[in-house]
Design an enzyme around this catalytic site. Structure first.
Site, PDB file in Angstrom:
ATOM      1  N   PHE A  90       5.449  -1.309  14.262  1.00  0.00           N
ATOM      2  CA  PHE A  90       5.709   0.078  13.888  1.00  0.00           C
ATOM      3  C   PHE A  90       6.207   0.891  15.081  1.00  0.00           C
ATOM      4  O   PHE A  90       7.039   1.792  14.931  1.00  0.00           O
ATOM      5  CB  PHE A  90       4.450   0.714  13.295  1.00  0.00           C
ATOM      6  CG  PHE A  90       4.685   2.065  12.699  1.00  0.00           C
ATOM      7  CD1 PHE A  90       5.241   2.195  11.433  1.00  0.00           C
ATOM      8  CD2 PHE A  90       4.370   3.214  13.405  1.00  0.00           C
ATOM      9  CE1 PHE A  90       5.473   3.447  10.880  1.00  0.00           C
ATOM     10  CE2 PHE A  90       4.597   4.469  12.863  1.00  0.00           C
ATOM     11  CZ  PHE A  90       5.158   4.589  11.597  1.00  0.00           C
ATOM     12  N   CYS A 149       6.666  -9.075  14.529  1.00  0.00           N
ATOM     13  CA  CYS A 149       6.320  -9.996  13.455  1.00  0.00           C
ATOM     14  C   CYS A 149       5.307  -9.322  12.541  1.00  0.00           C
ATOM     15  O   CYS A 149       4.233  -8.912  12.995  1.00  0.00           O
ATOM     16  CB  CYS A 149       5.739 -11.283  14.039  1.00  0.00           C
ATOM     17  SG  CYS A 149       5.180 -12.450  12.778  1.00  0.00           S
ATOM     18  N   VAL A 150       5.688  -9.201  11.273  1.00  0.00           N
ATOM     19  CA  VAL A 150       4.794  -8.634  10.268  1.00  0.00           C
ATOM     20  C   VAL A 150       4.583  -9.720   9.217  1.00  0.00           C
ATOM     21  O   VAL A 150       5.548 -10.210   8.631  1.00  0.00           O
ATOM     22  CB  VAL A 150       5.389  -7.363   9.630  1.00  0.00           C
ATOM     23  CG1 VAL A 150       4.383  -6.724   8.679  1.00  0.00           C
ATOM     24  CG2 VAL A 150       5.832  -6.367  10.699  1.00  0.00           C
ATOM     25  N   ASP A 167      -2.840  -8.812   2.013  1.00  0.00           N
ATOM     26  CA  ASP A 167      -3.282  -8.521   0.653  1.00  0.00           C
ATOM     27  C   ASP A 167      -3.028  -7.084   0.210  1.00  0.00           C
ATOM     28  O   ASP A 167      -3.341  -6.718  -0.920  1.00  0.00           O
ATOM     29  CB  ASP A 167      -4.786  -8.814   0.529  1.00  0.00           C
ATOM     30  CG  ASP A 167      -5.097 -10.282   0.706  1.00  0.00           C
ATOM     31  OD1 ASP A 167      -4.222 -11.109   0.368  1.00  0.00           O
ATOM     32  OD2 ASP A 167      -6.197 -10.600   1.186  1.00  0.00           O
ATOM     33  N   THR A 168      -2.457  -6.260   1.113  1.00  0.00           N
ATOM     34  CA  THR A 168      -2.247  -4.854   0.770  1.00  0.00           C
ATOM     35  C   THR A 168      -0.772  -4.489   0.906  1.00  0.00           C
ATOM     36  O   THR A 168       0.041  -5.276   1.371  1.00  0.00           O
ATOM     37  CB  THR A 168      -3.070  -3.937   1.704  1.00  0.00           C
ATOM     38  OG1 THR A 168      -2.519  -4.025   3.027  1.00  0.00           O
ATOM     39  CG2 THR A 168      -4.538  -4.339   1.713  1.00  0.00           C
ATOM     40  N   HIS A 219       0.439  -2.550   3.020  1.00  0.00           N
ATOM     41  CA  HIS A 219       0.723  -2.254   4.425  1.00  0.00           C
ATOM     42  C   HIS A 219       1.999  -2.958   4.886  1.00  0.00           C
ATOM     43  O   HIS A 219       2.845  -2.362   5.558  1.00  0.00           O
ATOM     44  CB  HIS A 219      -0.482  -2.680   5.280  1.00  0.00           C
ATOM     45  CG  HIS A 219      -0.337  -2.397   6.730  1.00  0.00           C
ATOM     46  ND1 HIS A 219      -0.456  -1.127   7.248  1.00  0.00           N
ATOM     47  CD2 HIS A 219      -0.100  -3.216   7.782  1.00  0.00           C
ATOM     48  CE1 HIS A 219      -0.285  -1.173   8.552  1.00  0.00           C
ATOM     49  NE2 HIS A 219      -0.066  -2.440   8.905  1.00  0.00           N
ATOM     50  N   PHE A 241      17.458  -5.515  15.112  1.00  0.00           N
ATOM     51  CA  PHE A 241      16.253  -5.777  14.323  1.00  0.00           C
ATOM     52  C   PHE A 241      15.899  -7.257  14.441  1.00  0.00           C
ATOM     53  O   PHE A 241      16.444  -8.098  13.726  1.00  0.00           O
ATOM     54  CB  PHE A 241      16.511  -5.392  12.861  1.00  0.00           C
ATOM     55  CG  PHE A 241      15.330  -5.546  11.949  1.00  0.00           C
ATOM     56  CD1 PHE A 241      14.342  -4.575  11.911  1.00  0.00           C
ATOM     57  CD2 PHE A 241      15.203  -6.646  11.121  1.00  0.00           C
ATOM     58  CE1 PHE A 241      13.257  -4.690  11.046  1.00  0.00           C
ATOM     59  CE2 PHE A 241      14.125  -6.781  10.258  1.00  0.00           C
ATOM     60  CZ  PHE A 241      13.145  -5.802  10.229  1.00  0.00           C
TER      61      PHE A 241
END
Length: 163
Positions: free
Chosen positions: A66, A90-91, A95-96, A98, A123
């Protein structure tokens, strides 16, 4: 082309400009450090391999993906000599929601900073479903997204200088 059919580190199909005249920043997220460290090493090594002088590579860590956008903005505002900024992170899907919010914010933020400053902001953020997919794209069986980000920075810096 689907990633499973492509090696992110294969540049045999393209001409890569020499980076001797360029100053490039690499901003790397510390979150998922095993992955982002491999991305960083790939980007750094690729820049050096293609002529960028070590003293012309500015390396800056940030807490997470972020923060890549604001770091790129700060660097381009305070360092007018930069030819490009590479954002590495790295994302990994959880479970959400986010994951969706972070990925969208970073992609849009990187684009907006690039447009605002008329400078390439690359990017280099992996957005994967699981850790294995990230490993596969950070020096694993699909190559290294860091290599790809560095080549993109060189090509876009060359593009900008050629206009």
């Amino acid at each position: 082309m689907a990633t499973h059919l492509k090696n992110l580190s294969d540049f045999s199909h393209t001409t890569i400009p020499n980076g001797a005249d360029y100053k490039i920043a690499i901003v790397v997220a510390e979150w998922n450090a095993k992955i982002t460290g491999a991305l960083y090493q790939g980007a750094f090594d690729t820049l050096i391999k293609h002529g960028v002088k070590e003293e012309n590579v500015i390396s800056m860590p940030v807490p997470g993906s972020f923060e890549l956008t604001s770091a790129a903005e700060i660097l381009l505002t305070k360092n007018n000599g930069l030819d490009a900024v590479i954002c590495l992170g790295c994302v990994i899907q959880g479970d959400t929601k986010h994951f969706d919010f972070i990925c969208d914010a970073v992609a849009n933020g990187v684009t907006n900073v690039s447009i605002k400053h008329s400078k390439p902001v690359i990017f280099g953020v992996l957005t994967t479903n699981d850790e294995q997919q990230a490993i596969d794209r950070a020096g694993g069986k699909h190559g290294n997204k860091g290599d790809e980000a560095a080549i993109t920075a060189l090509k876009m810096a060359h593009f900008s200088a050629s206009i």
